[in-house]
Each structure stands twice: as structure tokens, then as C-alpha cells.
Design a protein around this motif. Structure first.
Motif, PDB file in Angstrom:
ATOM      1  N   ALA A  90       0.765  -1.179   0.245  1.00 53.89           N
ATOM      2  CA  ALA A  90       0.054  -0.009   0.058  1.00 53.89           C
ATOM      3  C   ALA A  90       0.904   0.987  -0.038  1.00 53.89           C
ATOM      4  O   ALA A  90       1.846   1.491   1.008  1.00 53.89           O
ATOM      5  CB  ALA A  90      -1.081  -0.071   1.191  1.00 53.89           C
ATOM      6  N   SER A  91       0.474   2.059  -0.884  1.00 59.45           N
ATOM      7  CA  SER A  91       1.496   3.151  -1.249  1.00 59.45           C
ATOM      8  C   SER A  91       1.314   4.273  -0.016  1.00 59.45           C
ATOM      9  O   SER A  91       0.258   4.318   0.506  1.00 59.45           O
ATOM     10  CB  SER A  91       1.142   4.034  -2.638  1.00 59.45           C
ATOM     11  OG  SER A  91       1.538   2.928  -3.629  1.00 59.45           O
ATOM     12  N   ILE A  92       2.483   5.066   0.128  1.00 53.44           N
ATOM     13  CA  ILE A  92       2.351   6.123   0.927  1.00 53.44           C
ATOM     14  C   ILE A  92       2.842   7.462   0.573  1.00 53.44           C
ATOM     15  O   ILE A  92       3.412   7.467  -0.449  1.00 53.44           O
ATOM     16  CB  ILE A  92       3.314   5.654   2.370  1.00 53.44           C
ATOM     17  CG1 ILE A  92       4.643   5.375   1.718  1.00 53.44           C
ATOM     18  CG2 ILE A  92       2.938   4.282   3.150  1.00 53.44           C
ATOM     19  CD1 ILE A  92       5.811   5.209   3.106  1.00 53.44           C
ATOM     20  N   TYR A 106       8.902  -1.315  -1.043  1.00 59.49           N
ATOM     21  CA  TYR A 106       8.980  -0.005  -0.254  1.00 59.49           C
ATOM     22  C   TYR A 106       7.790   1.119  -0.220  1.00 59.49           C
ATOM     23  O   TYR A 106       7.860   2.298  -0.029  1.00 59.49           O
ATOM     24  CB  TYR A 106      10.242   0.643  -0.553  1.00 59.49           C
ATOM     25  CG  TYR A 106      11.384  -0.377  -0.120  1.00 59.49           C
ATOM     26  CD1 TYR A 106      11.911  -0.140   1.204  1.00 59.49           C
ATOM     27  CD2 TYR A 106      12.153  -1.186  -1.050  1.00 59.49           C
ATOM     28  CE1 TYR A 106      12.911  -1.269   1.529  1.00 59.49           C
ATOM     29  CE2 TYR A 106      13.060  -1.934  -0.749  1.00 59.49           C
ATOM     30  CZ  TYR A 106      13.499  -1.958   0.492  1.00 59.49           C
ATOM     31  OH  TYR A 106      14.473  -2.751   0.921  1.00 59.49           O
ATOM     32  N   SER A 107       6.718   0.797  -1.140  1.00 58.96           N
ATOM     33  CA  SER A 107       5.708   1.543  -1.086  1.00 58.96           C
ATOM     34  C   SER A 107       5.567   2.748  -1.828  1.00 58.96           C
ATOM     35  O   SER A 107       4.935   3.761  -1.395  1.00 58.96           O
ATOM     36  CB  SER A 107       4.991   1.750   0.350  1.00 58.96           C
ATOM     37  OG  SER A 107       4.707   0.550   0.832  1.00 58.96           O
ATOM     38  N   LEU A 108       6.771   3.132  -2.588  1.00 54.76           N
ATOM     39  CA  LEU A 108       7.005   4.419  -3.278  1.00 54.76           C
ATOM     40  C   LEU A 108       7.240   4.431  -4.774  1.00 54.76           C
ATOM     41  O   LEU A 108       8.239   4.621  -5.149  1.00 54.76           O
ATOM     42  CB  LEU A 108       8.311   4.959  -2.830  1.00 54.76           C
ATOM     43  CG  LEU A 108       8.259   5.393  -0.963  1.00 54.76           C
ATOM     44  CD1 LEU A 108       9.740   5.599  -0.610  1.00 54.76           C
ATOM     45  CD2 LEU A 108       7.218   6.595  -0.833  1.00 54.76           C
ATOM     46  N   ALA A 109       6.227   3.558  -5.328  1.00 55.41           N
ATOM     47  CA  ALA A 109       5.944   3.749  -6.835  1.00 55.41           C
ATOM     48  C   ALA A 109       6.222   4.902  -7.577  1.00 55.41           C
ATOM     49  O   ALA A 109       6.681   5.117  -8.610  1.00 55.41           O
ATOM     50  CB  ALA A 109       5.046   2.774  -7.291  1.00 55.41           C
ATOM     51  N   ALA A 166      16.718   7.876  -0.702  1.00 55.95           N
ATOM     52  CA  ALA A 166      17.740   7.600   0.539  1.00 55.95           C
ATOM     53  C   ALA A 166      17.229   7.684   1.573  1.00 55.95           C
ATOM     54  O   ALA A 166      17.586   7.277   2.813  1.00 55.95           O
ATOM     55  CB  ALA A 166      18.855   8.621   0.036  1.00 55.95           C
ATOM     56  N   PHE A 167      16.126   8.778   1.952  1.00 52.60           N
ATOM     57  CA  PHE A 167      15.436   8.871   3.083  1.00 52.60           C
ATOM     58  C   PHE A 167      14.896   7.496   3.654  1.00 52.60           C
ATOM     59  O   PHE A 167      15.010   7.124   4.598  1.00 52.60           O
ATOM     60  CB  PHE A 167      14.685  10.058   3.243  1.00 52.60           C
ATOM     61  CG  PHE A 167      13.961  10.484   4.345  1.00 52.60           C
ATOM     62  CD1 PHE A 167      14.444  11.296   5.328  1.00 52.60           C
ATOM     63  CD2 PHE A 167      12.807   9.763   4.728  1.00 52.60           C
ATOM     64  CE1 PHE A 167      13.905  11.359   6.502  1.00 52.60           C
ATOM     65  CE2 PHE A 167      12.017  10.022   5.863  1.00 52.60           C
ATOM     66  CZ  PHE A 167      12.570  10.609   6.919  1.00 52.60           C
ATOM     67  N   ALA A 168      14.224   6.905   2.628  1.00 49.86           N
ATOM     68  CA  ALA A 168      13.324   5.799   3.028  1.00 49.86           C
ATOM     69  C   ALA A 168      14.395   4.659   3.378  1.00 49.86           C
ATOM     70  O   ALA A 168      13.876   3.741   3.968  1.00 49.86           O
ATOM     71  CB  ALA A 168      12.257   5.243   1.570  1.00 49.86           C
ATOM     72  N   LEU A 169      15.492   4.664   2.668  1.00 48.56           N
ATOM     73  CA  LEU A 169      16.435   3.424   2.933  1.00 48.56           C
ATOM     74  C   LEU A 169      17.519   3.728   3.997  1.00 48.56           C
ATOM     75  O   LEU A 169      18.388   2.809   4.230  1.00 48.56           O
ATOM     76  CB  LEU A 169      17.032   3.104   1.622  1.00 48.56           C
ATOM     77  CG  LEU A 169      16.206   2.404   0.529  1.00 48.56           C
ATOM     78  CD1 LEU A 169      16.873   2.113  -0.450  1.00 48.56           C
ATOM     79  CD2 LEU A 169      15.386   1.314   1.024  1.00 48.56           C
ATOM     80  N   SER A 170      17.370   4.797   4.556  1.00 49.03           N
ATOM     81  CA  SER A 170      18.083   5.053   5.789  1.00 49.03           C
ATOM     82  C   SER A 170      17.953   4.267   6.857  1.00 49.03           C
ATOM     83  O   SER A 170      17.013   3.615   7.135  1.00 49.03           O
ATOM     84  CB  SER A 170      18.166   6.582   6.180  1.00 49.03           C
ATOM     85  OG  SER A 170      16.887   7.015   6.979  1.00 49.03           O
TER      86      SER A 170
END
Length: 399
Positions: free
Chosen positions: A30-32, A235-238, A276-280
Motif C-alpha cells: 500500500a503506497s504512502i 517500499y511503497s514508493l512507486a 535515500a531517506f526511505a532506505l536510511s
């Protein structure tokens, strides 16, 4: 002119996904929004991207922050860390897979592709002039293809073996010992392995403590491995369109980087900052915990759906990822999946994907995406159950 076959699953999504009430064809967790991403993070300043930076092309091979975060994730629990320079960013995993094939495969080459899977993985090599054989999995073997089948397909000119792990559409995984056999075969013949790992690490029905838990192919000691991934599924960020290519072989990376100059040049550095923020370290664990729990919760709903409709459907329970492949039948005869999906959408607003988007032999199957918002999944599955009970007799049977 290149012969380009219709990309069936994307054509189906394009035609219907904006006109449905319950999107159970969606394959992303589910996208955020950016605000929701910020809320999932443990960071104090909450700064997702820097609006003061000039909007240049950015770093050609990918931002240092993003590649460093990806390298850290791929280096976990392995003896040899992956250098950030061994990663290239791309506009989504679909471009990562396309670019890899574009750079490495041509006329006179032979490619073997794990099947069923996402159509572009075997169609693009054909477009590049390669001969392609499908390494077929079956539900009778829990969607794991036979290693003997792979061995029989290998030819003197086999250049590339492609796998999709976790698999779309089945949700199956190739486990650790099986992957080792694939690596052994490829290394013996010096064949490049490409693993589309876009649904990694959404493992909802297997524990990381399981001895057969599948590692990333990048961590299995064979140099001629390429893996691709993206921010879209796990990661919900398509919407930021960020994917990547990683390999432990710098020569492969240089070859692909050279070909990349003819395609995208670089990726939006605003998008790369969000990724980069999401994978930090401050964010990725909260984001993945949210999505893995969502997958587990919704898997329980899907299991109940399959049980309610056990006289009309059968499946192999998915182990990972966001999709399930379910076969519907009437009195033992498979339904026509396109007719089933069209009538289901018309009557209920529920969108499934016909199995024929993954090959004509899957006419009785539908792909269900079940890691969208739980309330929507539950309502959509309830509507689908009503349709099966009231309208299945009106659905055409497969030819």
C-alpha cells in the motif's frame, strides 16, 4: 523494425486500474505519501529532501547517499561488503531489467528465463535478437522449477539466466539450497545470472531463521550475478520511480553504465533523495515492518477467501511478495480468466488480473495483489466471494 508483442499485464492495468472500486490487481505494498514516510522515520529533523539544491542532472550513476544506503543493505550478514560504486540507479526496476538486457544480450545469444514471470523479463531479450527458452515452474511442485530442466536448457551460447525471486505472479520463492544449485550450474559454464528481486524483502510466510530462507543472489559468492530492485513494491514508493542494478563484478557494472548513457543519463535527484531517506537506517526498518505486517494481516484474509471458495478455486499459498496466483474452475473445468475478470469488475468493481497476462496456458488463473490497504482488501474479497457464488455459472469456460 523491432517486433514488440503486447505487454499484456501492463495493458490490462492501463485499461482498468483507474476505473475499479477495489484494486486487487495492485502489486505494490500500500503506497504512502512523503508525510507518511516521514512519520515512519526515527529521524529528528524530518527533512526528506533539500529544496535548496539546484535542479541539475544530479549524479549520473546515482546519488552517493542512495547508493551507500543500498550497499549497506546488500552488505548485511555477508563477509565482503558491496561497494556503492557497484550500484547504478534507474527509473524503476523495469528500466533496470531493460537496461541490463540491452547492455548484455544480442543476436546469437541464448537466454533462459524462469517462468511464469513478468513478461518483460523474457520479451525484452527477444527484442534484442536473442533466442529465449522458458524454464517452467508448475503448481504441482509448489512453483519451483526443476533444476534438471535448467541444466537441459543450457546451450554453448547461453549468455544469461534470469530468475524472479520472490516470484510474480505466484508469490513462490526459490529457497537457499535451490539457489545454490543454480549458482553452481551458472558458474560452471560462466553464465551471467540476473535476479529480479523487486519483491524482496517482503517475506510473510517464511522466517529469516529458516535454514532455507532465500538470501539475495548477490550474497552467494558468484561474481557474475546481477540483481535488480526498486522502491515500488516492498517500499511503497512507486511514484518516485527509483530502481537499481547491483553486481559484484565491476566490469558488468561498467558495461551497463556505458549503455546507460544512451538511455536515461541520470535519475531525478529529488526522487533519489526520497529513496535515500526511505532506505536510511532511521527509516527503512519502520517502513519494512509496516509492510511485512500488512502482508501477514492480508494473507490471513486471502486464506479465508480461498477456504470459503475451495469448491471453486485452488492455489499454492504464497510465501513472499505481494501476489497470489489462484485457479478458478466450474465443476472441475477452468474458467476463462479474462471473462472472469471482466465480469467480476463489471458486477462488483473488484479488479483481478487474468492469468493469461502471464501466458496462454494460465487461462484458468487470476493474479491477486493482496498487500494494499487491509479494509479495501477485505471488502474486495467479500465482493469477489459473492460474485463466485452468484455469477460463476455465467463465466465462460477456458477453451
Amino acid at each position: 523494425m523491432v517486433n514488440i508483442n503486447d505487454f499484456a499485464v501492463e495493458s490490462w492495468m492501463d485499461a482498468h486500474e483507474n476505473n475499479c472500486k477495489y484494486n486487487l490487481a495492485e502489486t505494490c505494498c500500500a503506497s504512502i505519501s512523503v508525510d507518511q514516510l516521514r512519520d515512519l522515520s526515527e529521524t529528528n529533523d524530518g527533512k526528506v529532501f533539500d529544496t535548496s539544491k539546484a535542479l541539475t542532472y544530479g549524479a549520473i550513476r546515482g546519488s552517493a547517499d542512495l547508493r551507500s544506503n543500498l550497499a549497506r543493505l546488500y552488505s548485511a550478514k555477508v563477509a565482503t561488503p558491496l561497494p556503492p560504486d557497484n550500484i547504478l540507479t534507474t527509473p524503476g526496476a523495469i528500466q533496470a531489467n531493460y537496461l541490463t538486457t540491452y547492455a548484455l544480450v544480442g543476436a546469437g545469444d541464448h537466454v533462459i528465463c524462469h517462468y511464469p514471470t513478468y513478461q518483460s523479463l523474457y520479451e525484452v531479450p527477444k527484442q534484442m535478437g536473442a533466442e529465449v527458452d522458458l524454464w517452467k515452474a508448475t503448481p504441482e511442485n509448489e512453483w519451483t522449477p526443476a533444476i534438471e530442466g535448467l541444466e537441459a536448457l543450457i546451450k554453448p551460447n547461453t549468455k544469461l539466466i534470469i530468475i524472479n525471486n520472490p516470484n510474480n505472479p505466484t508469490g513462490a520463492v526459490l529457497n537457499k539450497s535451490f539457489l545454490q544449485k543454480v549458482v553452481d550450474l551458472a558458474s560452471e559454464k560462466n553464465i551471467i545470472l540476473l535476479a529480479d528481486e523487486v519483491y524482496r524483502p517482503i517475506f510473510h510466510s517464511i522466517s529469516p531463521l529458516d535454514k532455507e530462507f532465500p538470501p539475495s543472489l548477490l550474497s552467494m559468492g558468484y561474481k557474475n550475478v546481477i540483481v535488480t530492485g526498486s522502491m515500488s513494491k516492498a517500499y511503497s514508493l512507486a511514484g518516485i520511480r527509483i530502481g537499481w542494478i547491483a553486481s559484484r563484478n565491476p566490469e558488468i557494472i561498467e558495461t551497463i553504465a556505458s549503455a546507460r548513457h544512451y538511455t536515461t543519463i541520470s535519475v531525478s535527484h529529488l526522487d533519489e533523495q526520497v529513496a535515500a531517506f526511505a532506505l536510511s537506517p532511521a527509516t527503512v526498518h519502520g517502513l519494512l515492518a509496516r509492510n511485512i505486517q500488512l502482508a501477514k494481516t492480508n494473507m490471513a484474509l486471502l486464506e479465508k477467501f480461498a477456504l470459503k471458495n475451495e469448491d471453486e478455486c485452488e492455489w499454492v499459498k504464497p510465501v513472499a511478495g505481494t501476489t497470489a496466483f489462484i485457479k478458478f474452475h466450474r465443476e472441475g473445468k477452468p474458467v476463462d480468466s479474462v471473462d472472469f475478470c471482466k465480469k467480476l469488475l463489471e458486477k462488483t468493481g473488484v479488479m483481478f488480473t487474468p492469468g493469461t497476462c502471464f501466458g496462454e496456458e494460465w487461462r484458468g488463473y487470476v493474479r491477486v495483489g493482496f498487500v494494499n490497504h487491509t479494509e479495501m482488501i477485505e471488502q474486495g474479497l467479500n465482493e469477489a466471494t459473492k460474485f463466485v457464488r452468484k455469477n460463476l455459472d455465467d463465466v465462460d469456460l477456458a477453451a
